[in-house]
Design an enzyme around this catalytic site. Structure first.
Site, PDB file in Angstrom:
ATOM      1  N   ARG A   1     -35.751  90.626   3.920  1.00  0.00           N
ATOM      2  CA  ARG A   1     -36.359  90.266   2.567  1.00  0.00           C
ATOM      3  C   ARG A   1     -35.331  89.342   1.988  1.00  0.00           C
ATOM      4  O   ARG A   1     -33.828  89.779   2.290  1.00  0.00           O
ATOM      5  CB  ARG A   1     -36.373  91.464   1.816  1.00  0.00           C
ATOM      6  CG  ARG A   1     -37.615  92.326   1.883  1.00  0.00           C
ATOM      7  CD  ARG A   1     -39.003  91.375   1.418  1.00  0.00           C
ATOM      8  NE  ARG A   1     -40.097  92.320   1.712  1.00  0.00           N
ATOM      9  CZ  ARG A   1     -40.868  92.147   2.530  1.00  0.00           C
ATOM     10  NH1 ARG A   1     -40.681  91.380   3.602  1.00  0.00           N
ATOM     11  NH2 ARG A   1     -42.272  92.966   2.821  1.00  0.00           N
TER      12      ARG A   1
ATOM     13  N   ASP B   1     -35.967  83.681   7.169  1.00  0.00           N
ATOM     14  CA  ASP B   1     -37.505  83.540   7.267  1.00  0.00           C
ATOM     15  C   ASP B   1     -37.752  84.040   5.899  1.00  0.00           C
ATOM     16  O   ASP B   1     -39.130  83.981   5.530  1.00  0.00           O
ATOM     17  CB  ASP B   1     -38.150  84.345   8.411  1.00  0.00           C
ATOM     18  CG  ASP B   1     -39.782  84.478   8.370  1.00  0.00           C
ATOM     19  OD1 ASP B   1     -40.216  83.162   8.498  1.00  0.00           O
ATOM     20  OD2 ASP B   1     -40.306  85.315   8.336  1.00  0.00           O
TER      21      ASP B   1
ATOM     22  N   GLU C   1     -38.526  83.261  -3.114  1.00  0.00           N
ATOM     23  CA  GLU C   1     -39.725  82.659  -2.126  1.00  0.00           C
ATOM     24  C   GLU C   1     -41.019  82.497  -2.912  1.00  0.00           C
ATOM     25  O   GLU C   1     -41.913  81.789  -2.469  1.00  0.00           O
ATOM     26  CB  GLU C   1     -39.857  83.184  -0.827  1.00  0.00           C
ATOM     27  CG  GLU C   1     -40.200  84.633  -0.835  1.00  0.00           C
ATOM     28  CD  GLU C   1     -40.324  85.406   0.633  1.00  0.00           C
ATOM     29  OE1 GLU C   1     -39.158  85.225   1.228  1.00  0.00           O
ATOM     30  OE2 GLU C   1     -41.272  85.821   0.692  1.00  0.00           O
TER      31      GLU C   1
ATOM     32  N   HIS D   1     -41.272  82.727   6.079  1.00  0.00           N
ATOM     33  CA  HIS D   1     -42.018  84.038   5.813  1.00  0.00           C
ATOM     34  C   HIS D   1     -43.203  84.088   7.163  1.00  0.00           C
ATOM     35  O   HIS D   1     -44.217  84.587   6.731  1.00  0.00           O
ATOM     36  CB  HIS D   1     -42.471  84.543   4.566  1.00  0.00           C
ATOM     37  CG  HIS D   1     -42.408  85.879   4.438  1.00  0.00           C
ATOM     38  ND1 HIS D   1     -41.736  86.715   3.363  1.00  0.00           N
ATOM     39  CD2 HIS D   1     -42.400  87.112   5.376  1.00  0.00           C
ATOM     40  CE1 HIS D   1     -41.798  87.942   3.717  1.00  0.00           C
ATOM     41  NE2 HIS D   1     -42.224  88.137   4.882  1.00  0.00           N
TER      42      HIS D   1
HETATM   43  P1  NAI Z   1     -38.148 100.502   9.191  1.00  0.00           P
HETATM   44  O1  NAI Z   1     -38.419 101.250   7.750  1.00  0.00           O
HETATM   45  O2  NAI Z   1     -38.998 100.845  10.513  1.00  0.00           O
HETATM   46  O3  NAI Z   1     -36.573 100.292   9.351  1.00  0.00           O
HETATM   47  C1  NAI Z   1     -35.722 100.039   8.267  1.00  0.00           C
HETATM   48  C2  NAI Z   1     -34.399 100.611   8.693  1.00  0.00           C
HETATM   49  O4  NAI Z   1     -33.490 100.168   7.672  1.00  0.00           O
HETATM   50  C3  NAI Z   1     -34.364 102.192   8.936  1.00  0.00           C
HETATM   51  O5  NAI Z   1     -33.913 102.705   9.911  1.00  0.00           O
HETATM   52  C4  NAI Z   1     -33.408 102.658   7.641  1.00  0.00           C
HETATM   53  O6  NAI Z   1     -32.550 103.742   8.033  1.00  0.00           O
HETATM   54  C5  NAI Z   1     -32.442 101.350   7.523  1.00  0.00           C
HETATM   55  N1  NAI Z   1     -31.763 101.014   6.519  1.00  0.00           N
HETATM   56  C6  NAI Z   1     -32.051 101.563   5.318  1.00  0.00           C
HETATM   57  N2  NAI Z   1     -30.903 101.421   4.513  1.00  0.00           N
HETATM   58  C7  NAI Z   1     -30.146 100.641   5.068  1.00  0.00           C
HETATM   59  C8  NAI Z   1     -28.724 100.226   4.882  1.00  0.00           C
HETATM   60  N3  NAI Z   1     -28.202  99.984   3.953  1.00  0.00           N
HETATM   61  N4  NAI Z   1     -27.957  99.443   6.097  1.00  0.00           N
HETATM   62  C9  NAI Z   1     -28.774  99.470   7.273  1.00  0.00           C
HETATM   63  N5  NAI Z   1     -29.798 100.014   7.511  1.00  0.00           N
HETATM   64  C10 NAI Z   1     -30.566 100.686   6.485  1.00  0.00           C
HETATM   65  O7  NAI Z   1     -38.515  99.069   8.680  1.00  0.00           O
HETATM   66  P2  NAI Z   1     -39.025  97.798   9.617  1.00  0.00           P
HETATM   67  O8  NAI Z   1     -40.670  97.832   9.812  1.00  0.00           O
HETATM   68  O9  NAI Z   1     -38.269  97.846  11.057  1.00  0.00           O
HETATM   69  O10 NAI Z   1     -38.872  96.461   8.664  1.00  0.00           O
HETATM   70  C11 NAI Z   1     -37.648  96.126   8.203  1.00  0.00           C
HETATM   71  C12 NAI Z   1     -37.896  95.336   7.178  1.00  0.00           C
HETATM   72  O11 NAI Z   1     -38.431  93.883   7.517  1.00  0.00           O
HETATM   73  C13 NAI Z   1     -38.945  95.598   6.226  1.00  0.00           C
HETATM   74  O12 NAI Z   1     -38.259  96.290   5.043  1.00  0.00           O
HETATM   75  C14 NAI Z   1     -39.427  94.191   5.588  1.00  0.00           C
HETATM   76  O13 NAI Z   1     -38.614  93.952   4.433  1.00  0.00           O
HETATM   77  C15 NAI Z   1     -39.112  93.140   6.811  1.00  0.00           C
HETATM   78  N6  NAI Z   1     -40.287  92.653   7.442  1.00  0.00           N
HETATM   79  C16 NAI Z   1     -40.353  91.279   7.344  1.00  0.00           C
HETATM   80  C17 NAI Z   1     -41.568  90.676   7.972  1.00  0.00           C
HETATM   81  C18 NAI Z   1     -41.334  89.051   8.176  1.00  0.00           C
HETATM   82  O14 NAI Z   1     -42.651  88.461   8.353  1.00  0.00           O
HETATM   83  N7  NAI Z   1     -40.450  88.456   8.069  1.00  0.00           N
HETATM   84  C19 NAI Z   1     -42.524  91.603   8.356  1.00  0.00           C
HETATM   85  C20 NAI Z   1     -42.511  92.828   8.245  1.00  0.00           C
HETATM   86  C21 NAI Z   1     -41.365  93.212   7.697  1.00  0.00           C
END
Ligand code: NAI
Length: 331
Positions: free
Chosen positions: A234, A258, A263, A295
């Site tokens: 994000r 991305d 955005e 994105h």
């Molecule tokens: P997820 O919920 O599976 O993993 C997020 C991880 O970040 C968790 O393991 C959590 O413990 C960790 N986390 C929380 N606070 C943290 C911190 N301060 N420092 C380090 N790690 C921390 O989420 P997922 O599915 O892996 O997605 C991650 C992000 O990717 C989403 O929040 C979304 O914003 C983004 N995303 C982007 C897309 C794109 O098209 N560019 C598509 C889908 C998601």
């Protein structure tokens, strides 16, 4: 039952219609407009709305939707930083997301960004088509043996860790949650250690108050000089002005994003004939070592099918009043 689909592009319609075929009786009205207070009336006659990453779901919007008769909010994305959860709960709205549609797709896109920037394939493509086969300016590094830092080792971060491990990189992960799934693949480290030791830092944690601008002038100064920063998570994770300063000084060696904090006024639309007023974004565009995609990390056929299928499965839970594993917290 009728759904108002906001921020709908032709590809959304294609995949949502495909999945909707399994739910006779559910109609959909597609609007290219973003959901915001002014566009709430488009949902007149609908009991559900379907929204994406840059739609606004703050308290006034949710209240206006509720007053119109909307009872369900279906997010066709994983992140929900744009949703006022308390307001949704207070109004008794059913709100659900698609928690994981293709984590591999986003992780693979992060890899594509790293490889493009590192080996300058974006520049080589243009050069070769112009008959210029000179290599000057295309010098990259061999990633094998380099250290890659993954910040946030959830579904996407874990895929990214496995990919870079497979390429022979040393992988460090920073995540407050345990990461047993990455034993033997990555070493756990604090954010400071990840920043200090990594040649590539890839962000995969969610945007929350605690992570907003986690990459700022202080954290950039802790990074290895000349390292690459990648953000497919994000835009708000990065203080863009500080990143521009770090690029100008050479402290940051390359940036691939991305996602971008502002955005919502740019991405997912064709602005090729417009004057872009965002000077910060335009400054980013002047750096040869910056690569921006709009994105598209999620944008694969497999992920679009999964998003559409899970969106309608969530709607089915709402219609049947059955528990929904994808419901947003507190709603
Ligand atoms: P997820 O919920 O599976 O993993 C997020 C991880 O970040 C968790 O393991 C959590 O413990 C960790 N986390 C929380 N606070 C943290 C911190 N301060 N420092 C380090 N790690 C921390 O989420 P997922 O599915 O892996 O997605 C991650 C992000 O990717 C989403 O929040 C979304 O914003 C983004 N995303 C982007 C897309 C794109 O098209 N560019 C598509 C889908 C998601």
């Amino acid at each position: 039952m009728k759904i108002a689909v906001y921020s709908a592009q032709p590809y959304d319609r294609r995949f949502l219609d495909e999945a909707r075929a399994s739910m006779p009786g559910v109609e959909a009205a597609y609007f290219s407009d973003r959901l915001e207070l002014d566009t709430v009336p488009l949902a007149q006659g609908c009991t559900a709305v379907c929204v994406f990453v840059n739609d606004i779901l703050d308290a006034p919007v949710l209240e206006a939707l509720h007053a119109l008769g909307v009872r369900a909010v279906l997010l066709r994305c994983a992140g929900f930083n744009n949703v006022d959860l308390q307001a949704g709960a207070r109004l008794g709205l059913f709100m659900a997301r698609v928690p994981a549609y293709a984590p591999e797709a986003v992780a693979e896109h992060a890899l594509a960004l790293v490889m493009t920037l590192n080996r300058r394939t974006h520049r080589a493509y243009v050069r070769v088509r112009e008959g210029n086969f000179a290599l000057d300016g295309l010098l990259g590094t061999t990633l094998h043996g380099k250290t890659v830092g993954i910040v946030g080792a959830g579904q996407i971060g874990a895929c990214a860790a496995r990919i870079f491990h497979g390429m022979g990189c040393k992988v460090l992960v920073s995540d407050p949650a345990p990461t047993p799934q990455l034993d033997g693949v990555a070493e756990r480290a604090s954010l400071d250690v990840v920043l200090a030791q990594s040649d590539v830092v890839s962000l995969h944690c969610p945007l929350m108050d605690a992570t907003r601008h986690m990459i700022n002038s202080t954290s950039l100064a802790r990074m290895k000089r000349g390292a690459m920063l990648v953000n497919t998570s994000r835009g708000g994770l990065i203080d863009t002005a500080a990143v521009i300063d770090a690029l100008k000084s050479g402290q940051l060696g390359a940036l691939a994003i991305d996602v971008y904090e502002q955005e919502s006024t740019l991405f997912f639309q064709d602005h090729s004939s417009d004057i872009i007023a965002d000077d910060v974004f335009q400054r980013l565009m002047t750096f040869p070592n910056v690569l921006v995609t709009g994105h598209q990390g999620f944008f694969t056929i497999e992920a679009m099918r999964e998003i559409a299928a899970v969106t309608f499965a969530n709607l089915a839970c709402h219609m049947q009043g059955s528990p929904c594993a994808n419901a947003l917290p507190h709603t």
